[in-house]
Write a protein that holds these residues in place. Structure first.
Motif, PDB file in Angstrom:
ATOM      1  N   LEU A 163      -7.088   4.735 -10.671  1.00  0.00           N
ATOM      2  CA  LEU A 163      -6.321   4.393  -9.478  1.00  0.00           C
ATOM      3  C   LEU A 163      -6.661   2.892  -8.900  1.00  0.00           C
ATOM      4  CD1 LEU A 163      -5.539   7.962  -7.770  1.00  0.00           C
ATOM      5  CD2 LEU A 163      -3.824   6.220  -8.874  1.00  0.00           C
ATOM      6  N   THR A 190       0.687  -1.207   0.012  1.00  0.00           N
ATOM      7  CA  THR A 190       0.109   0.158   0.113  1.00  0.00           C
ATOM      8  C   THR A 190       0.883   1.348   0.080  1.00  0.00           C
ATOM      9  OG1 THR A 190      -1.688  -1.228   1.104  1.00  0.00           O
ATOM     10  CG2 THR A 190      -1.899   1.282   1.150  1.00  0.00           C
ATOM     11  N   ASN A 191       1.864   1.451   0.780  1.00  0.00           N
ATOM     12  CA  ASN A 191       2.966   2.376   0.937  1.00  0.00           C
ATOM     13  C   ASN A 191       3.343   2.693  -0.528  1.00  0.00           C
ATOM     14  OD1 ASN A 191       4.893   4.205   2.392  1.00  0.00           O
ATOM     15  ND2 ASN A 191       6.038   2.637   1.255  1.00  0.00           N
ATOM     16  N   ASN A 192       4.066   1.447  -1.284  1.00  0.00           N
ATOM     17  CA  ASN A 192       4.726   1.551  -2.430  1.00  0.00           C
ATOM     18  C   ASN A 192       3.711   1.921  -3.528  1.00  0.00           C
ATOM     19  OD1 ASN A 192       6.846   0.872  -0.955  1.00  0.00           O
ATOM     20  ND2 ASN A 192       7.121  -1.083  -2.156  1.00  0.00           N
ATOM     21  N   PHE A 193       2.635   1.556  -3.333  1.00  0.00           N
ATOM     22  CA  PHE A 193       1.422   1.918  -4.565  1.00  0.00           C
ATOM     23  C   PHE A 193       1.517   3.498  -4.643  1.00  0.00           C
ATOM     24  CE2 PHE A 193      -2.549   3.271  -6.070  1.00  0.00           C
ATOM     25  CZ  PHE A 193      -2.502   2.915  -7.411  1.00  0.00           C
ATOM     26  N   ILE A 194       1.087   4.007  -3.381  1.00  0.00           N
ATOM     27  CA  ILE A 194       0.769   5.334  -3.455  1.00  0.00           C
ATOM     28  C   ILE A 194       2.064   6.318  -3.617  1.00  0.00           C
ATOM     29  CG2 ILE A 194       0.425   7.327  -1.751  1.00  0.00           C
ATOM     30  CD1 ILE A 194      -1.172   5.173   0.093  1.00  0.00           C
ATOM     31  N   LEU A 195       3.310   5.762  -3.492  1.00  0.00           N
ATOM     32  CA  LEU A 195       4.521   6.602  -3.713  1.00  0.00           C
ATOM     33  C   LEU A 195       4.929   6.709  -5.210  1.00  0.00           C
ATOM     34  CD1 LEU A 195       6.545   6.176  -0.441  1.00  0.00           C
ATOM     35  CD2 LEU A 195       5.255   8.204  -1.240  1.00  0.00           C
ATOM     36  N   ARG A 238      -2.033   9.004 -12.167  1.00  0.00           N
ATOM     37  CA  ARG A 238      -3.038   9.046 -11.358  1.00  0.00           C
ATOM     38  C   ARG A 238      -4.321   8.987 -11.756  1.00  0.00           C
ATOM     39  NH1 ARG A 238       1.031  13.327 -10.722  1.00  0.00           N
ATOM     40  NH2 ARG A 238       1.953  13.427  -8.811  1.00  0.00           N
ATOM     41  N   PHE A 277      -4.229   0.139  -8.439  1.00  0.00           N
ATOM     42  CA  PHE A 277      -3.957  -0.617  -7.215  1.00  0.00           C
ATOM     43  C   PHE A 277      -4.349  -1.783  -7.361  1.00  0.00           C
ATOM     44  CE2 PHE A 277      -5.208  -1.832  -3.037  1.00  0.00           C
ATOM     45  CZ  PHE A 277      -4.175  -1.725  -2.540  1.00  0.00           C
ATOM     46  N   ALA A 313       2.854   5.799  -7.752  1.00  0.00           N
ATOM     47  CA  ALA A 313       1.881   6.209  -8.555  1.00  0.00           C
ATOM     48  C   ALA A 313       2.103   7.756  -8.557  1.00  0.00           C
ATOM     49  CB  ALA A 313       0.329   6.233  -7.795  1.00  0.00           C
ATOM     50  N   VAL A 314       2.448   8.424  -7.488  1.00  0.00           N
ATOM     51  CA  VAL A 314       2.992   9.795  -7.642  1.00  0.00           C
ATOM     52  C   VAL A 314       4.064   9.971  -8.084  1.00  0.00           C
ATOM     53  CG1 VAL A 314       2.869  11.850  -6.071  1.00  0.00           C
ATOM     54  CG2 VAL A 314       1.121  10.447  -5.808  1.00  0.00           C
TER      55      VAL A 314
END
Length: 158
Positions: free
Chosen positions: A100, A83-88, A97, A104, A90-91
């Protein structure tokens, strides 16, 4: 006579120049794609470092302090890292973006491959060979990171 030869040679010269321009453009495009891929790999690795740190910290906390079974601790810690890696990613890494939820789900599916790979390593190395699960978990992380970069670049963020 020379004028005729020049006139006849002109289309061939233009075609040769166009081919050279196309080849140069293609080479430049390939070089730019390689640079972009290298930048993405570096960013992915940096992001992965944060995910690995989170994954390992959560695993150590759940397994060593909370007394959770190694497989349960691995599933939870890996999910936190994914989850951490997906957010970082993606951005920061892939700058995507859009879509998503779909991205994800794909990213998580790739992450599940990491859970499966680590699970198998834990079963073999810890369960059968008696290696400390903490060492197996730590040693599995670079392999999992490499496999997942390739899959995520092509499928999740491609």
């Amino acid at each position: 006579m020379n004028e005729r030869a020049d006139v006849a040679a002109a289309p061939a010269a233009r075609a040769a120049q166009a081919a050279a321009d196309t080849a140069a453009g293609t080479a430049a495009a390939r070089a730019a794609a390689r640079r972009q891929g290298l930048r993405q790999l570096i960013r992915y690795t940096l992001v992965g470092g944060t995910g690995v740190t989170l994954d390992l910290a959560v695993f150590l906390l759940l397994y060593n302090m909370a007394g959770l079974h190694e497989q349960a601790a691995n599933a939870i810690s890996t999910t936190a890292g994914i989850t951490n890696n997906f957010i970082l990613n993606a951005v920061f890494t892939f700058d995507r973006r859009d879509r998503l939820l779909v991205r994800f789900l794909r990213f998580y599916a790739v992450g599940l491959s990491g859970i499966v790979l680590t699970h198998l390593l834990l079963v073999v190395c810890s369960g059968r060979l008696g290696v400390d699960p903490n060492l197996v978990k730590a040693a599995s992380l670079p392999l999992v990171l490499a496999v997942q970069f390739v899959l995520n670049r092509k499928w999740s963020f491609g």
